[in-house]
Design a protein around this motif. Structure first.
Motif, PDB file in Angstrom:
ATOM      1  N   MET A  69       0.834  -1.191   0.000  1.00  0.00           N
ATOM      2  CA  MET A  69       0.000   0.000   0.000  1.00  0.00           C
ATOM      3  C   MET A  69       0.873   1.248   0.000  1.00  0.00           C
ATOM      4  N   SER A  70       0.592   2.148  -0.918  1.00  0.00           N
ATOM      5  CA  SER A  70       1.270   3.434  -0.920  1.00  0.00           C
ATOM      6  C   SER A  70       0.544   4.342   0.055  1.00  0.00           C
ATOM      7  N   PHE A  71       1.227   4.730   1.117  1.00  0.00           N
ATOM      8  CA  PHE A  71       0.565   5.481   2.189  1.00  0.00           C
ATOM      9  C   PHE A  71       1.321   6.761   2.472  1.00  0.00           C
ATOM     10  N   ASN A  72       0.662   7.877   2.244  1.00  0.00           N
ATOM     11  CA  ASN A  72       1.274   9.183   2.474  1.00  0.00           C
ATOM     12  C   ASN A  72       0.241  10.087   3.141  1.00  0.00           C
ATOM     13  N   PRO A  73       0.042   9.925   4.449  1.00  0.00           N
ATOM     14  CA  PRO A  73      -1.029  10.648   5.139  1.00  0.00           C
ATOM     15  C   PRO A  73      -0.838  12.162   5.114  1.00  0.00           C
ATOM     16  N   GLU A  74      -1.936  12.852   4.876  1.00  0.00           N
ATOM     17  CA  GLU A  74      -1.909  14.318   4.870  1.00  0.00           C
ATOM     18  C   GLU A  74      -2.607  14.914   6.080  1.00  0.00           C
ATOM     19  N   ASN A  75      -3.394  14.101   6.787  1.00  0.00           N
ATOM     20  CA  ASN A  75      -4.079  14.578   7.980  1.00  0.00           C
ATOM     21  C   ASN A  75      -4.043  13.482   9.031  1.00  0.00           C
ATOM     22  N   ILE A  76      -3.414  13.767  10.157  1.00  0.00           N
ATOM     23  CA  ILE A  76      -3.113  12.759  11.183  1.00  0.00           C
ATOM     24  C   ILE A  76      -3.645  13.226  12.534  1.00  0.00           C
ATOM     25  N   ALA A  77      -4.202  12.294  13.307  1.00  0.00           N
ATOM     26  CA  ALA A  77      -4.600  12.573  14.690  1.00  0.00           C
ATOM     27  C   ALA A  77      -3.986  11.519  15.599  1.00  0.00           C
ATOM     28  N   ILE A  78      -3.415  11.971  16.705  1.00  0.00           N
ATOM     29  CA  ILE A  78      -2.847  11.068  17.708  1.00  0.00           C
ATOM     30  C   ILE A  78      -3.534  11.349  19.033  1.00  0.00           C
ATOM     31  N   LEU A  79      -4.120  10.319  19.618  1.00  0.00           N
ATOM     32  CA  LEU A  79      -4.774  10.428  20.921  1.00  0.00           C
ATOM     33  C   LEU A  79      -3.859   9.780  21.958  1.00  0.00           C
TER      34      LEU A  79
END
Length: 233
Positions: free
Chosen positions: A1-11
């Motif tokens: 999978m090509s994965f390049n996140p542009e919006n990330i949330a960390i809880l």
């Protein structure tokens, strides 16, 4: 999978692994929007309040859907609370506290954050679980509340993956086993860790990110360890 996140949330971004995730993701994806939520941070959150969880999800997805959500909340022990060695150590209070942190909070985070996942491209929701939540792998017993809370979390993950998968085919929802990490959570138990198996938070976060970046949609609903191997139910 090509994965390049542009919006990330960390809880749970203020914990050992959560902060390591935050730092590494900000380095690896410098152009991404990153929302790091914790009780005492710029993006503060009250995990015991559903309105606060809903507001956090709305904030994180205000401008675009979420590509990556990492839930790093959890508890094993604290002052007055230690894993049970036998049935005589069980108490209602221990079960309530451990399940609230390890099962209920991640489930409610999923309630509000999963609908915000990207539907046009691959997206991931990952929650920190633990190998001791595996029923088939349990050979030692003990740690009743913690084991049960992580097993329950794994079921929440499986259920959510089935439900969300019906309308978002590209969403991947998984549990993650970080290994034994050198943190406050593991300190009382580090004497039993085999040589080379006590990881820094930075190492664990890096290995888990490698796992996430190589997932496929067929693996949704499962739990994976830091080395990429599936943790069996």
């Amino acid at each position: 999978m090509s994965f390049n996140p542009e919006n990330i949330a960390i809880l749970g971004a203020s914990g050992a692994i959560g902060s390591a995730f935050t730092k590494r993701l900000s380095e690896k994806y410098p152009n991404a929007s990153l929302f790091a939520f914790s009780r005492n941070s710029q993006h503060s959150i009250d995990y015991s309040c559903e309105d606060s969880l809903a507001e956090a999800a709305e904030l994180a997805a205000k401008d675009r859907p979420l590509d990556l959500v990492i839930v790093a909340n959890g508890i094993l022990h604290d002052e007055g609370l230690m894993p049970e060695k036998s049935l005589r150590d069980l108490s209602v209070e221990k079960f309530h506290r451990v399940f609230e942190a390890n099962t209920i909070t991640p489930a409610l985070i999923a309630k509000y954050f999963l609908p915000k996942l990207n539907r046009e491209e691959a997206s991931i929701f990952a929650a920190l679980s633990a190998r001791v939540g595996s029923i088939s792998d349990n050979q030692l017993g003990g740690w009743y509340a913690y084991r049960a809370s992580k097993a329950a979390l794994n079921m929440i993950i499986k259920n959510a993956a089935i439900e969300v998968g019906r309308r978002n085919k590209q969403a991947i929802i998984v549990g993650l086993h970080p290994g034994t990490v050198d943190s406050d959570l593991s300190k009382p138990f580090q004497g039993n860790v085999a040589g080379g198996k006590l990881f820094t938070p930075e190492y664990s976060a890096e290995k888990l990110l490698e796992v996430l970046e190589n997932l496929s949609s067929e693996q949704t609903g499962k739990c994976f360890a830091w080395d990429g191997k599936e943790v069996l139910p």
